[in-house]
Design an enzyme around this catalytic site. Sequence first.
Site, PDB file in Angstrom:
ATOM      1  N   ASP A   1      43.234  38.138  33.160  1.00 48.22           N
ATOM      2  CA  ASP A   1      44.592  37.795  32.739  1.00 48.22           C
ATOM      3  C   ASP A   1      44.807  36.313  33.031  1.00 48.22           C
ATOM      4  OD1 ASP A   1      47.298  37.430  32.453  1.00 48.22           O
ATOM      5  OD2 ASP A   1      47.889  38.953  33.895  1.00 48.22           O
TER       6      ASP A   1
ATOM      7  N   GLN B   1      48.950  46.480  42.801  1.00 50.89           N
ATOM      8  CA  GLN B   1      49.866  47.050  41.821  1.00 50.89           C
ATOM      9  C   GLN B   1      49.227  48.210  41.083  1.00 50.89           C
ATOM     10  OE1 GLN B   1      50.818  43.671  39.314  1.00 50.89           O
ATOM     11  NE2 GLN B   1      49.170  44.107  37.900  1.00 50.89           N
TER      12      GLN B   1
ATOM     13  N   SER C   1      56.477  44.156  35.365  1.00 50.56           N
ATOM     14  CA  SER C   1      56.402  43.362  34.136  1.00 50.56           C
ATOM     15  C   SER C   1      55.603  44.195  33.148  1.00 50.56           C
ATOM     16  CB  SER C   1      55.707  42.022  34.413  1.00 50.56           C
ATOM     17  OG  SER C   1      55.389  41.361  33.216  1.00 50.56           O
TER      18      SER C   1
END
Length: 398
Positions: free
Chosen positions: A71, A140, A276
């Site tokens: 990412d 996460q 997000s």
Amino acid sequence: MATTFNPQEPMAGLPPKDVVTGYQPTIENLLEKEEALSFIKTTFEDKLKANVNLQRVSCPIFLTKRSGFNDNLNGVERPATFAPRDFQDVKLEVPFSLAKWKRWALHYYDVPVGKGIVTDFRGLRCDDDVDFTHSLYVDQWDWEKVIDIDDRNVDTLKSTVENIYQAVYDTHQLVCEKYGAKAFLPEQITFCSTDELLKKYPDATPKERENIICKEHGAVFLMGIGGTKANGELRHDGRAPDYDDWITPRPDGGTGINGDLLVWNPVLEMSFELSSMGIRVNPETLVTQLELCGCPERQDFVWHRMLLDGTLPQTIGGGIGQSRLCQLMLQCAHIGEVQHGWYNPDEVAMLRENNIRLLGLGEFNEDPMAASLHPGVKMQTYKIEDYPQTRVNEAIKV
């Protein structure tokens, strides 16, 4: 989440003074806190999997740089990079998130439409803020779900957000009941957009706009993250060009079928991002967003070619912060209370003196080897009276 972190400001990583003064943790015993962290993570993950139809899978802790699978976040952050001992020409990166890998994994596992995967992701972000809600360590639930091409719309986004928020709300209720804390999250989440908030509060900063809307509603999904305003400034916050779709028009007149899940944190008295997420780019929006961000050359990377040639499925996905969720659920003043990390040594002692205990080695303002490892570095211990006036109640400026 928009941030006001200023590393040049003294004590920039500390919670506001009125939060620190007289602070009382929900759970003081460290071993009991670890049990609570396990309870929160297990409970939430089970509810998330049931609500969104996800299956847990294993995931990598490093990727090859040349694959293009990492990412890129905002495109300027440095990944933690290393080379295998016997292959010095190979560059491996600790991922910032699994935003791209997950979409490939859905193809790899041949996951059908309507089903998805979730991982227990651990990563490093060397250039992230180090303060009371951010750290260098990222943990996460990275999840991704296959959807039909016809489901690339706001209705799909909203229904998925509602399912995720239901898992948050139900977990919150159980945690409050189990540990005797006061519940504060609303039963329903409110939807609004960055375009809407910009029109309503044109002179406010992104963080101020988040504070206003979260304080009013308690839980908000803010749609349309990424892209710029007419003057070239960020519309709200940055977003990489190759996972979320932030240019597709919505029925409300705005653009972007992605967003952030925010809640009002009653301890910190500020908006607080938990997730997000968004509907992912298709080949057309990928090309456009790469061009808008000035990086069309990424189309030649392996992952991007697989998306452009139709190998990768259409998906919706995102990341939900584990430490963030635990910090919220246990109503902690500092993220270091719920994760093992590293924090500004100048600030650690003051936190401990004010009953804010950071987990593990994070609570030590110096390690035994520091004097030899970092010669010439002078450490400073702050006291509560050292807070600059700008750090008092700054989080609740609305």
